[in-house]
Design an enzyme around this catalytic site. Structure first.
Site, PDB file in Angstrom:
ATOM      1  N   TYR A  51       0.813  -1.225   0.000  1.00  0.00           N
ATOM      2  CA  TYR A  51       0.000   0.000   0.000  1.00  0.00           C
ATOM      3  C   TYR A  51       0.841   1.267   0.000  1.00  0.00           C
ATOM      4  O   TYR A  51       0.350   2.341   0.372  1.00  0.00           O
ATOM      5  CB  TYR A  51      -0.963  -0.018   1.190  1.00  0.00           C
ATOM      6  CG  TYR A  51      -2.178  -0.896   0.954  1.00  0.00           C
ATOM      7  CD1 TYR A  51      -3.111  -0.593  -0.039  1.00  0.00           C
ATOM      8  CD2 TYR A  51      -2.390  -2.036   1.716  1.00  0.00           C
ATOM      9  CE1 TYR A  51      -4.224  -1.393  -0.260  1.00  0.00           C
ATOM     10  CE2 TYR A  51      -3.510  -2.843   1.501  1.00  0.00           C
ATOM     11  CZ  TYR A  51      -4.424  -2.510   0.510  1.00  0.00           C
ATOM     12  OH  TYR A  51      -5.525  -3.291   0.292  1.00  0.00           O
ATOM     13  N   ASN A 114     -13.640  -3.445   3.547  1.00  0.00           N
ATOM     14  CA  ASN A 114     -14.522  -3.540   2.387  1.00  0.00           C
ATOM     15  C   ASN A 114     -14.322  -4.831   1.583  1.00  0.00           C
ATOM     16  O   ASN A 114     -14.563  -4.883   0.382  1.00  0.00           O
ATOM     17  CB  ASN A 114     -14.415  -2.282   1.515  1.00  0.00           C
ATOM     18  CG  ASN A 114     -13.007  -2.057   1.000  1.00  0.00           C
ATOM     19  OD1 ASN A 114     -12.113  -2.865   1.237  1.00  0.00           O
ATOM     20  ND2 ASN A 114     -12.818  -0.970   0.272  1.00  0.00           N
ATOM     21  N   GLU A 128       1.438  -6.449  -8.877  1.00  0.00           N
ATOM     22  CA  GLU A 128       0.853  -7.025  -7.659  1.00  0.00           C
ATOM     23  C   GLU A 128       0.890  -8.551  -7.722  1.00  0.00           C
ATOM     24  O   GLU A 128       1.139  -9.207  -6.700  1.00  0.00           O
ATOM     25  CB  GLU A 128      -0.576  -6.488  -7.475  1.00  0.00           C
ATOM     26  CG  GLU A 128      -0.576  -4.992  -7.141  1.00  0.00           C
ATOM     27  CD  GLU A 128      -1.963  -4.361  -7.088  1.00  0.00           C
ATOM     28  OE1 GLU A 128      -2.974  -5.082  -7.292  1.00  0.00           O
ATOM     29  OE2 GLU A 128      -2.036  -3.152  -6.838  1.00  0.00           O
TER      30      GLU A 128
END
Ligand code: RTP
Ligand code: MG
Length: 140
Positions: A51, A114, A128
């Site tokens: 992140y 979420n 990723e």
């Protein structure tokens, strides 16, 4: 439309509620195929790196704490226009804004918890995927 790959995370709020199968079913029903999958506990280092783009945002510390608070399931998904297809079925970041029938509308607890992550571009998807998987772990 080209068959492409994207990267997905089933987040700790979803694994805690035993929703790995339910979320995966929604991904599959949206036309995505799981070509790699593993359940891991993200380290603080991994979460911080993953992140890093959000490191200046006020929610960065909490996000890292949340993503390391329990197991996650990291997946590589394959399908036509996989990045967009996945983001469509995920729904908006904030579940209050997400459309009916999306994963976040159905399962998310809050803007942070979420339930799912999905790459936002083909380039980020490739990076990723490389961050979590070796080539031999992906079987298309
Ligand atoms: P993601 O990266 O997880 O697929 O979600 P996204 O693109 O919809 O959201 P993004 O803006 O990239 O934010 C990454 C994750 O940070 C958490 N977040 N918390 N407290 C807040 O205001 C806030 N905003 C974002 C969410 O977990 C979001 O998915
Ligand atoms: Mg994002």
């Amino acid at each position: 439309m080209a068959v492409t790959r994207t990267f997905s995370i089933i987040k700790p709020d979803a694994t805690r509620r035993n929703l790995t199968g339910a979320v995966t079913k929604m991904l599959e029903e949206a036309g995505l195929r799981v070509v790699a999958s593993k359940r891991i506990k993200m380290s603080e280092d991994q979460a911080k790196k993953f992140y890093e783009v959000h490191s200046e945002r006020p929610f960065y510390g909490e996000l890292v704490d949340f993503m390391t608070s329990g197991p996650v399931v990291v997946q590589v998904l394959e399908g036509e226009d996989a990045v967009k297809r996945n983001r469509d079925v995920m729904g908006a970041t904030n579940p209050a804004d997400a459309e009916e029938g999306t994963i976040r509308k159905t399962y998310a607890e809050s803007i942070e918890a979420n339930s799912v992550h999905g790459s936002d571009s083909d380039e980020n998807a490739a990076n990723e995927i490389d961050f979590f998987f070796s080539k031999d772990e992906i079987v298309g």
